[in-house]
Design a protein around this motif. Structure first.
Motif, PDB file in Angstrom:
ATOM      1  N   HIS A   2       0.829  -1.194   0.000  1.00 56.34           N
ATOM      2  CA  HIS A   2       0.000   0.000   0.000  1.00 56.34           C
ATOM      3  C   HIS A   2       0.863   1.243   0.000  1.00 56.34           C
ATOM      4  CE1 HIS A   2      -3.935  -1.745   0.127  1.00 56.34           C
ATOM      5  NE2 HIS A   2      -3.371  -2.724   0.795  1.00 56.34           N
ATOM      6  N   ALA A   5       1.946   1.972  -3.496  1.00 58.46           N
ATOM      7  CA  ALA A   5       0.875   2.662  -4.230  1.00 58.46           C
ATOM      8  C   ALA A   5       0.799   4.129  -3.806  1.00 58.46           C
ATOM      9  CB  ALA A   5      -0.459   1.968  -3.982  1.00 58.46           C
ATOM     10  N   ASN A  27       3.507   7.133 -11.813  1.00 58.74           N
ATOM     11  CA  ASN A  27       2.145   7.376 -12.294  1.00 58.74           C
ATOM     12  C   ASN A  27       2.219   7.866 -13.748  1.00 58.74           C
ATOM     13  OD1 ASN A  27      -0.372   8.345 -12.887  1.00 58.74           O
ATOM     14  ND2 ASN A  27      -0.566   9.620 -11.045  1.00 58.74           N
ATOM     15  N   LYS A  54      -4.101  -2.887 -15.580  1.00 63.39           N
ATOM     16  CA  LYS A  54      -4.598  -4.056 -14.853  1.00 63.39           C
ATOM     17  C   LYS A  54      -5.167  -5.139 -15.761  1.00 63.39           C
ATOM     18  CE  LYS A  54      -7.836  -3.012 -12.249  1.00 63.39           C
ATOM     19  NZ  LYS A  54      -8.729  -2.168 -11.488  1.00 63.39           N
ATOM     20  N   GLU A  58      -8.805  -1.898 -19.781  1.00 62.82           N
ATOM     21  CA  GLU A  58      -8.139  -0.601 -19.629  1.00 62.82           C
ATOM     22  C   GLU A  58      -7.517  -0.113 -20.942  1.00 62.82           C
ATOM     23  OE1 GLU A  58      -6.020   0.139 -15.905  1.00 62.82           O
ATOM     24  OE2 GLU A  58      -8.142   0.588 -15.626  1.00 62.82           O
ATOM     25  N   LYS A  61      -9.316   2.701 -22.405  1.00 56.89           N
ATOM     26  CA  LYS A  61      -9.216   3.967 -21.675  1.00 56.89           C
ATOM     27  C   LYS A  61      -8.081   4.833 -22.191  1.00 56.89           C
ATOM     28  CE  LYS A  61     -10.480   3.335 -16.834  1.00 56.89           C
ATOM     29  NZ  LYS A  61      -9.826   3.064 -15.563  1.00 56.89           N
ATOM     30  N   GLU A 115      -1.299  -5.765  -7.499  1.00 55.85           N
ATOM     31  CA  GLU A 115      -1.935  -5.154  -6.320  1.00 55.85           C
ATOM     32  C   GLU A 115      -1.658  -3.661  -6.257  1.00 55.85           C
ATOM     33  OE1 GLU A 115      -1.536  -7.278  -2.570  1.00 55.85           O
ATOM     34  OE2 GLU A 115      -1.403  -9.151  -3.709  1.00 55.85           O
ATOM     35  N   LEU A 117      -1.185  -1.748  -8.847  1.00 55.69           N
ATOM     36  CA  LEU A 117      -2.056  -1.157  -9.878  1.00 55.69           C
ATOM     37  C   LEU A 117      -3.478  -0.979  -9.347  1.00 55.69           C
ATOM     38  CD1 LEU A 117      -0.993  -3.044 -13.156  1.00 55.69           C
ATOM     39  CD2 LEU A 117      -0.941  -0.558 -12.828  1.00 55.69           C
ATOM     40  N   SER A 118      -3.996  -2.010  -8.676  1.00 58.60           N
ATOM     41  CA  SER A 118      -5.368  -1.930  -8.153  1.00 58.60           C
ATOM     42  C   SER A 118      -5.476  -0.876  -7.071  1.00 58.60           C
ATOM     43  CB  SER A 118      -5.802  -3.266  -7.540  1.00 58.60           C
ATOM     44  OG  SER A 118      -5.818  -4.238  -8.520  1.00 58.60           O
ATOM     45  N   THR A 119      -4.504  -0.853  -6.158  1.00 54.71           N
ATOM     46  CA  THR A 119      -4.574   0.084  -5.035  1.00 54.71           C
ATOM     47  C   THR A 119      -4.412   1.523  -5.502  1.00 54.71           C
ATOM     48  OG1 THR A 119      -3.530  -1.641  -3.724  1.00 54.71           O
ATOM     49  CG2 THR A 119      -3.702   0.526  -2.694  1.00 54.71           C
ATOM     50  N   GLY A 121      -4.815   2.684  -8.582  1.00 49.82           N
ATOM     51  CA  GLY A 121      -5.898   3.046  -9.502  1.00 49.82           C
ATOM     52  C   GLY A 121      -5.462   3.917 -10.662  1.00 49.82           C
ATOM     53  N   VAL A 122      -4.147   3.945 -10.938  1.00 44.96           N
ATOM     54  CA  VAL A 122      -3.656   4.697 -12.100  1.00 44.96           C
ATOM     55  C   VAL A 122      -2.761   3.762 -12.928  1.00 44.96           C
ATOM     56  CG1 VAL A 122      -3.686   6.974 -10.991  1.00 44.96           C
ATOM     57  CG2 VAL A 122      -1.614   5.555 -10.810  1.00 44.96           C
TER      58      VAL A 122
END
Ligand code: TXA
Ligand code: MG
Length: 308
Positions: A2, A5, A27, A54, A58, A61, A115, A117-119, A121-122
């Motif tokens: 975490h 991230a 980022n 992820k 994506e 996007k 993980e 990437l998921s946490t 969110g960018v």
């Protein structure tokens, strides 16, 4: 993780484990953070950086006009060691793609990277975490040796399971073209897309594909024959024998760490032979070619060196 991230979201650099090699992540949507990647690596500004996402949802996007084949390949090989160069959209800053209108997208399979990437969110822009032109790191210790003191955080995810960088694929004229060989081979891709485009265009489609790369500091020479034992005893030469590995996969896994160890051994020079130029062997030989300073021959008691 975490905190990794968090560092990413703060605009800092984080070394992250992937299945291929360690990446130096930032980022991808933050110009200043991406700029730091170029500075820390001493990477030329014309060399675009891969963006890690992820999942294949994506892709839409951050890119446009994605060929259907990209999704077919992603379904088969992603998450995993393959990167797709597709048209970028305006969300991806120009600094990431070095001004090109295409972006390299990859879905890594390493759990820790996923993980983060998921946490966070960018999307995460990440080239290999080595100084420009040097050997890619395949462990957290290697990253420390390359970039100690220059980065904010290293996430230790153990040793990389592939050991060489991803296969980079682009679609031109309706056909897939390999810009950089990797674990996913030409044959595996052709099974899904049909015949590849193997034209040798002079136009540089992938600006980062320089002739010299992955290089140790100690000169590496490619030998056609075995190193004669009498010379190896008299001179301080390191002979890297990849034939001791049972498979190409195992050779790829150990390639960069073997080169790095040999480089640390303070030898006069390093000698190795290429592997069979087939399947994954093509990716291994491509890296040996780029890392080498030239060819070497042993004739009687003479050493003949042909520098590139
Ligand atoms: O396995 C990998 O791909 C690793 C891990 C960290 O994901 N990354 C990696 O990045 O090897 P890097 O920057 O060392 O190599 C990426 C290569 C560059 O040589 C660059 O030329 C090419 O991919 N590339 C990236 N984006 C591109 C683009 N938009 N167009 C053409 N080539 C691109
Ligand atoms: Mg690299």
């Amino acid at each position: 993780m975490h905190s990794a991230a968090e560092e990413i979201l703060k605009g800092n650099l984080v070394a992250l484990p992937t299945e291929t090699v360690y990446g130096l992540g930032a980022n991808a949507l933050n110009d200043n953070a991406v700029l730091k990647i170029y500075e820390v690596k001493n990477r030329p500004r014309f060399n675009p950086i891969i963006v890690h996402v992820k999942d294949a949802d994506e892709f839409k996007k951050y890119s446009a006009d994605i060929p259907e084949e990209v999704y077919k390949l992603a379904e088969k090989f992603s998450p995993g060691p393959i990167t797709f160069v597709v048209k970028k959209n305006s969300l991806i800053p120009d600094i990431v793609t070095a001004g090109n209108d295409s972006v390299g997208l990859r879905i890594p399979s390493h759990e820790l990277f996923r993980e983060v990437l998921s946490t966070a969110g960018v999307p995460i822009a990440a080239p290999s975490a080595n100084r420009f032109g040097r050997i890619s790191p395949t462990s957290a210790e290697d990253v420390l040796k390359e970039l100690s003191g220059k980065i904010d955080y290293i996430l230790d995810g153990g040793r990389c399971s592939v050991g060489i960088e991803s296969t980079v694929v682009i679609f031109t004229g309706g056909k897939a073209k390999i810009l950089r060989s990797g674990m996913i081979t030409k044959e595996q891709i052709e099974k899904i897309t049909g015949r590849l485009n193997e034209e040798n265009t002079d136009k540089i489609i992938s600006p980062g594909m320089l002739k010299s790369h992955y290089a140790p500091v100690t000169p590496l020479y490619i030998a056609k024959d075995k190193l004669p034992p009498v010379i190896s005893a008299e001179r301080n030469i390191c002979f890297l024998d990849f034939s001791k590995y049972g498979s190409m996969k195992e050779t790829a896994l150990n390639l960069f760490s073997d080169l790095r160890k040999a480089d640390e051994g303070k030898y006069e020079f390093i000698v190795c032979r290429k592997v069979k130029d087939k399947g994954l062997g093509i990716a291994i030989n491509e890296r040996l070619d780029k890392a080498s300073f030239g060819e070497i021959e042993f004739k009687d008691d003479q050493i003949i060196i042909k520098r590139k």
